[in-house]
Design an enzyme around this catalytic site. Structure first.
Site, PDB file in Angstrom:
ATOM      1  CG  PHE A  12      -1.613   1.178   1.617  1.00 28.63           C
ATOM      2  CD1 PHE A  12      -2.294   1.969   0.688  1.00 28.63           C
ATOM      3  CD2 PHE A  12      -1.618   1.578   2.956  1.00 28.63           C
ATOM      4  CE1 PHE A  12      -2.943   3.138   1.086  1.00 28.63           C
ATOM      5  CE2 PHE A  12      -2.271   2.724   3.362  1.00 28.63           C
ATOM      6  CZ  PHE A  12      -2.919   3.515   2.424  1.00 28.63           C
ATOM      7  CE  LYS A  35       7.376 -14.530   1.709  1.00 32.19           C
ATOM      8  NZ  LYS A  35       7.177 -14.824   3.145  1.00 32.19           N
ATOM      9  CB  ALA A  84       6.546  -4.391   7.683  1.00 30.51           C
ATOM     10  CB  THR A 101       8.542 -10.154   7.716  1.00 26.98           C
ATOM     11  OG1 THR A 101       8.376 -11.273   6.845  1.00 26.98           O
ATOM     12  CG2 THR A 101       8.546  -8.870   6.892  1.00 26.98           C
ATOM     13  CB  THR A 131       3.870   1.993  13.031  1.00 27.90           C
ATOM     14  OG1 THR A 131       2.582   2.252  13.589  1.00 27.90           O
ATOM     15  CG2 THR A 131       4.537   0.905  13.887  1.00 27.90           C
ATOM     16  CG  ASP A 132       0.781   5.910  15.307  1.00 25.98           C
ATOM     17  OD1 ASP A 132       0.643   4.701  15.008  1.00 25.98           O
ATOM     18  OD2 ASP A 132      -0.157   6.729  15.235  1.00 25.98           O
ATOM     19  CD  GLU A 133      -0.597  -0.031  15.484  1.00 30.58           C
ATOM     20  OE1 GLU A 133      -0.410  -1.118  16.050  1.00 30.58           O
ATOM     21  OE2 GLU A 133      -1.459   0.142  14.607  1.00 30.58           O
ATOM     22  CE1 TYR A 156       3.088  -3.544  11.805  1.00 31.80           C
ATOM     23  CE2 TYR A 156       1.798  -2.117  13.245  1.00 31.80           C
ATOM     24  CZ  TYR A 156       2.598  -2.289  12.137  1.00 31.80           C
ATOM     25  OH  TYR A 156       2.927  -1.200  11.349  1.00 31.80           O
ATOM     26  CE  LYS A 160       7.234  -1.159  11.288  1.00 30.42           C
ATOM     27  NZ  LYS A 160       7.817  -1.254   9.920  1.00 30.42           N
ATOM     28  NE  ARG A 287      -7.069  -4.909  16.077  1.00 31.93           N
ATOM     29  CZ  ARG A 287      -6.709  -3.948  15.217  1.00 31.93           C
ATOM     30  NH1 ARG A 287      -6.075  -2.868  15.655  1.00 31.93           N
ATOM     31  NH2 ARG A 287      -6.955  -4.059  13.926  1.00 31.93           N
ATOM     32  N   PRO A 288      -8.296  -8.238  20.870  1.00 27.56           N
ATOM     33  CG  PRO A 288      -7.639 -10.471  20.923  1.00 27.56           C
ATOM     34  CD  PRO A 288      -8.158  -9.407  19.996  1.00 27.56           C
ATOM     35  CE1 TYR A 347     -13.570  -8.278  11.322  1.00 26.22           C
ATOM     36  CE2 TYR A 347     -12.511  -9.232   9.376  1.00 26.22           C
ATOM     37  CZ  TYR A 347     -12.628  -8.208  10.307  1.00 26.22           C
ATOM     38  OH  TYR A 347     -11.788  -7.119  10.218  1.00 26.22           O
TER      39      TYR A 347
HETATM   40  P1  NAD Z   1       1.357  -3.551   3.366  1.00 24.46           P
HETATM   41  O1  NAD Z   1       1.041  -4.748   4.186  1.00 24.46           O
HETATM   42  O2  NAD Z   1       0.316  -2.959   2.478  1.00 24.46           O
HETATM   43  O3  NAD Z   1       2.623  -3.855   2.443  1.00 24.46           O
HETATM   44  C1  NAD Z   1       3.742  -4.548   2.913  1.00 24.46           C
HETATM   45  C2  NAD Z   1       4.587  -4.961   1.698  1.00 24.46           C
HETATM   46  O4  NAD Z   1       5.741  -5.661   2.197  1.00 24.46           O
HETATM   47  C3  NAD Z   1       3.856  -5.913   0.745  1.00 24.46           C
HETATM   48  O5  NAD Z   1       4.072  -5.537  -0.584  1.00 24.46           O
HETATM   49  C4  NAD Z   1       4.495  -7.258   1.038  1.00 24.46           C
HETATM   50  O6  NAD Z   1       4.512  -8.134  -0.086  1.00 24.46           O
HETATM   51  C5  NAD Z   1       5.907  -6.845   1.446  1.00 24.46           C
HETATM   52  N1  NAD Z   1       6.544  -7.852   2.311  1.00 24.46           N
HETATM   53  C6  NAD Z   1       6.006  -8.442   3.402  1.00 24.46           C
HETATM   54  N2  NAD Z   1       6.880  -9.356   3.899  1.00 24.46           N
HETATM   55  C7  NAD Z   1       7.975  -9.302   3.106  1.00 24.46           C
HETATM   56  C8  NAD Z   1       9.221 -10.005   3.107  1.00 24.46           C
HETATM   57  N3  NAD Z   1       9.484 -10.963   4.033  1.00 24.46           N
HETATM   58  N4  NAD Z   1      10.134  -9.709   2.161  1.00 24.46           N
HETATM   59  C9  NAD Z   1       9.864  -8.763   1.220  1.00 24.46           C
HETATM   60  N5  NAD Z   1       8.702  -8.093   1.151  1.00 24.46           N
HETATM   61  C10 NAD Z   1       7.774  -8.368   2.094  1.00 24.46           C
HETATM   62  O7  NAD Z   1       1.916  -2.475   4.403  1.00 24.46           O
HETATM   63  P2  NAD Z   1       1.729  -0.885   4.419  1.00 24.46           P
HETATM   64  O8  NAD Z   1       0.489  -0.555   5.126  1.00 24.46           O
HETATM   65  O9  NAD Z   1       2.002  -0.364   3.073  1.00 24.46           O
HETATM   66  O10 NAD Z   1       2.952  -0.505   5.398  1.00 24.46           O
HETATM   67  C11 NAD Z   1       4.256  -0.279   4.882  1.00 24.46           C
HETATM   68  C12 NAD Z   1       5.187   0.079   6.027  1.00 24.46           C
HETATM   69  O11 NAD Z   1       4.710   1.248   6.673  1.00 24.46           O
HETATM   70  C13 NAD Z   1       5.274  -0.988   7.117  1.00 24.46           C
HETATM   71  O12 NAD Z   1       6.608  -1.044   7.563  1.00 24.46           O
HETATM   72  C14 NAD Z   1       4.346  -0.484   8.202  1.00 24.46           C
HETATM   73  O13 NAD Z   1       4.770  -0.939   9.476  1.00 24.46           O
HETATM   74  C15 NAD Z   1       4.517   1.004   8.066  1.00 24.46           C
HETATM   75  N6  NAD Z   1       3.358   1.837   8.471  1.00 24.46           N
HETATM   76  C16 NAD Z   1       2.114   1.570   8.010  1.00 24.46           C
HETATM   77  C17 NAD Z   1       1.047   2.399   8.367  1.00 24.46           C
HETATM   78  C18 NAD Z   1      -0.364   2.167   7.862  1.00 24.46           C
HETATM   79  O14 NAD Z   1      -1.290   2.851   8.306  1.00 24.46           O
HETATM   80  N7  NAD Z   1      -0.591   1.261   6.929  1.00 24.46           N
HETATM   81  C19 NAD Z   1       1.281   3.481   9.215  1.00 24.46           C
HETATM   82  C20 NAD Z   1       2.569   3.711   9.692  1.00 24.46           C
HETATM   83  C21 NAD Z   1       3.602   2.890   9.302  1.00 24.46           C
HETATM   84  O1  DAU Z   2      -1.121   3.642  13.536  1.00 31.85           O
HETATM   85  C1  DAU Z   2      -0.438   3.105  12.443  1.00 31.85           C
HETATM   86  C2  DAU Z   2      -0.909   1.694  12.178  1.00 31.85           C
HETATM   87  O2  DAU Z   2      -2.220   1.816  11.660  1.00 31.85           O
HETATM   88  C3  DAU Z   2      -0.010   0.935  11.216  1.00 31.85           C
HETATM   89  O3  DAU Z   2       1.256   0.756  11.795  1.00 31.85           O
HETATM   90  C4  DAU Z   2      -0.610  -0.425  10.871  1.00 31.85           C
HETATM   91  O4  DAU Z   2       0.184  -1.065   9.887  1.00 31.85           O
HETATM   92  C5  DAU Z   2      -2.006  -0.203  10.330  1.00 31.85           C
HETATM   93  O5  DAU Z   2      -2.610  -1.463  10.101  1.00 31.85           O
HETATM   94  C6  DAU Z   2      -2.859   0.606  11.303  1.00 31.85           C
HETATM   95  O6  DAU Z   2      -3.163  -0.153  12.490  1.00 31.85           O
HETATM   96  P1  DAU Z   2      -4.634  -0.137  13.162  1.00 31.85           P
HETATM   97  O7  DAU Z   2      -4.780  -1.366  13.943  1.00 31.85           O
HETATM   98  O8  DAU Z   2      -4.917   1.153  13.825  1.00 31.85           O
HETATM   99  O9  DAU Z   2      -5.535  -0.181  11.794  1.00 31.85           O
HETATM  100  P2  DAU Z   2      -6.850  -0.997  11.403  1.00 31.85           P
HETATM  101  O10 DAU Z   2      -7.298  -0.450  10.090  1.00 31.85           O
HETATM  102  O11 DAU Z   2      -6.645  -2.465  11.520  1.00 31.85           O
HETATM  103  O12 DAU Z   2      -7.882  -0.570  12.517  1.00 31.85           O
HETATM  104  C7  DAU Z   2      -8.251   0.788  12.712  1.00 31.85           C
HETATM  105  C8  DAU Z   2      -9.239   0.846  13.860  1.00 31.85           C
HETATM  106  O13 DAU Z   2     -10.458   0.220  13.453  1.00 31.85           O
HETATM  107  C9  DAU Z   2      -8.781   0.090  15.099  1.00 31.85           C
HETATM  108  O14 DAU Z   2      -9.232   0.770  16.257  1.00 31.85           O
HETATM  109  C10 DAU Z   2      -9.482  -1.254  14.988  1.00 31.85           C
HETATM  110  C11 DAU Z   2     -10.793  -0.883  14.293  1.00 31.85           C
HETATM  111  N1  DAU Z   2     -11.360  -1.960  13.435  1.00 31.85           N
HETATM  112  C12 DAU Z   2     -10.539  -2.516  12.496  1.00 31.85           C
HETATM  113  C13 DAU Z   2     -11.021  -3.536  11.686  1.00 31.85           C
HETATM  114  C14 DAU Z   2     -10.104  -4.187  10.654  1.00 31.85           C
HETATM  115  C15 DAU Z   2     -12.676  -2.365  13.596  1.00 31.85           C
HETATM  116  O15 DAU Z   2     -13.423  -1.822  14.440  1.00 31.85           O
HETATM  117  N2  DAU Z   2     -13.140  -3.370  12.796  1.00 31.85           N
HETATM  118  C16 DAU Z   2     -12.363  -3.999  11.857  1.00 31.85           C
HETATM  119  O16 DAU Z   2     -12.849  -4.931  11.174  1.00 31.85           O
END
Ligand code: NAD
Ligand code: DAU
Length: 350
Positions: A12, A35, A84, A101, A131-133, A156, A160, A287-288, A347
């Site tokens: 993404f 990957k 990741a 990973t 990530t902020d997590e 997760y 990170k 979510r736990p 789910y």
């Molecule tokens: P994503 O899950 O959409 O994409 C992860 C990508 O990494 C995929 O293309 C996957 O194929 C690749 N990948 C996974 N394991 C691999 C491996 N072993 N070797 C090579 N490639 C591998 O993730 P995203 O949401 O795009 O997040 C990208 C980065 O940003 C992550 O490091 C995540 O922790 C961080 N991040 C995400 C968010 C968010 O809201 N999505 C917010 C803050 C930080």
């Molecule tokens: O804060 C940054 C993080 O944000 C990234 O590091 C992670 O990669 C990314 O997945 C995201 O984590 P969250 O757990 O916050 O995102 P998610 O979209 O899974 O959930 C957002 C909120 O919505 C959270 O409070 C859980 C809730 N939720 C999520 C799902 C999937 C629901 O209520 N129902 C759902 O089915």
């Protein structure tokens, strides 16, 4: 001419970073390592895949030999590391995958950079995207700053946090030139529909229940993914070595309020009666260990490097909905196969 390795570029956020760098920097050679897990999809990069400054390499970062071979082949000047396992719910189902990973894979990349650059670090940079997590969970008030103590609370975020610690340890021990950013929740095009916003868009269009965890009273801080990509560009080029930058848009939403806004937009786009999509809201088991609230203080990035987000949330969310509705083939494609098995497991419904 620089050769830059972007890991996770088929995911993404990575696909937006790859697109930005390939189009904005024609003099850079961009190598996308991925990957191609369930979350990686080369369809995300169809529009730039034939650009002369772009190359894709299918590599697993857990495979040390393959990572070393890639560094030997390209002699990278910089690394932007996004690859990741990224979904909290999946980390609860299978933590080990995340350790492999996110921790081992990151250390493999750090070793490859260190050994390949052989202490001649001039002009080199290892940029780790985090990530902020890692900061844990906030109460009603306050923000995460760059000096907030780490307190990861899910498999997760623990993986990170561990990778962040390794990156800093390589700077301290081997003087590897690094920078780290910690971003809030991203939304936008090409996000895999396991995450809240694309999952709910997909379910609304299919008239399926919207599984809200607990009472929906959790708070997240949302940033448009293209703004995250411009922040990464800014930090990659202007960030100070060894520093950490928080990325966010001061945009907190309680889940249930965001979901109601999304339902309103979807009703309008799908020509449904007002309130129709909201009827799909279903409160399900929480979510736990669910983190209560995230909120990023991005003042350092704003004031020191001049970065600002480009969009208001309502505008970004509407653009996002438009994209998914215009790209139903992409959605249908990624929600077949493995997705269905995951969905049933997570789910307990078909
Ligand atoms: P994503 O899950 O959409 O994409 C992860 C990508 O990494 C995929 O293309 C996957 O194929 C690749 N990948 C996974 N394991 C691999 C491996 N072993 N070797 C090579 N490639 C591998 O993730 P995203 O949401 O795009 O997040 C990208 C980065 O940003 C992550 O490091 C995540 O922790 C961080 N991040 C995400 C968010 C968010 O809201 N999505 C917010 C803050 C930080
Ligand atoms: O804060 C940054 C993080 O944000 C990234 O590091 C992670 O990669 C990314 O997945 C995201 O984590 P969250 O757990 O916050 O995102 P998610 O979209 O899974 O959930 C957002 C909120 O919505 C959270 O409070 C859980 C809730 N939720 C999520 C799902 C999937 C629901 O209520 N129902 C759902 O089915």
């Amino acid at each position: 001419m620089k050769t830059i390795l972007i890991t996770g570029g088929a995911g993404f956020i990575g696909s937006h970073v790859v697109r930005l760098f390939v189009t904005k920097y024609p003099d850079y050679k961009i190598v996308n390592l991925d990957k191609l897990t369930y979350a990686g999809n080369l369809e995300n990069l169809k529009d730039i895949e034939n650009q002369p400054n772009y190359t894709f390499e299918k590599v697993d970062i857990v495979n040390e030999d393959a990572v070393n071979a890639l560094f030997a082949k390209y002699q990278f000047d910089g690394v932007i590391h996004l690859a990741a396992e990224s979904h909290v719910d999946r980390s609860i189902l299978n933590p080990l995958e995340f350790i492999m990973t996110n921790v081992l894979g990151t250390v493999n990349l750090l070793n490859a950079a260190k050994n390949n650059w052989k202490d001649n670090y001039n002009g080199k940079l290892f940029y780790h995207v985090s990530t902020d997590e890692v900061y844990g969970s906030l109460g009603e008030t306050g923000f995460f700053t760059e000096t907030t103590a780490y307190d990861p609370r899910s498999p997760y975020s623990a993986s990170k946090a561990s990778s962040d610690h390794f990156v800093r340890a390589y700077e301290n021990t081997y003087h590897l030139p690094i920078v780290i950013s910690n971003c809030s929740n991203n939304y936008g095009s090409y996000q895999f529909p396991e995450k809240l916003i694309p999952l709910f868009i997909n379910n609304i269009r299919n008239n399926k229940p919207l599984p809200v965890y607990g009472k929906g009273d959790y708070t997240r801080d949302w940033l448009y993914v293209e703004d995250h990509a411009t922040a990464i560009d800014t930090i990659f080029h202007n960030g100070k070595l060894g520093e950490t930058y928080n990325i966010g848009g001061f945009n907190e939403w309680q889940n249930i309020d965001l979901i109601r806004l999304l339902c309103t937009i979807m009703d309008k786009k799908l020509n449904r009666n007002t309130g129709e999509s909201e009827k799909l809201i279903t409160y399900v088991t929480d979510r736990p260990g669910h983190d209560k609230r995230y909120a990023i203080d991005a003042t350092k990035l704003n004031t020191e490097l001049g970065w600002k987000p480009s969009l208001q949330f309502e505008e970004g969310l509407e653009k996002t909905v438009d994209w998914y509705l215009e790209n139903e083939a992409w959605l249908n494609n990624v929600t077949s196969g493995e997705y269905l098995q995951y969905y049933i497991k997570q789910y307990q419904v078909g």
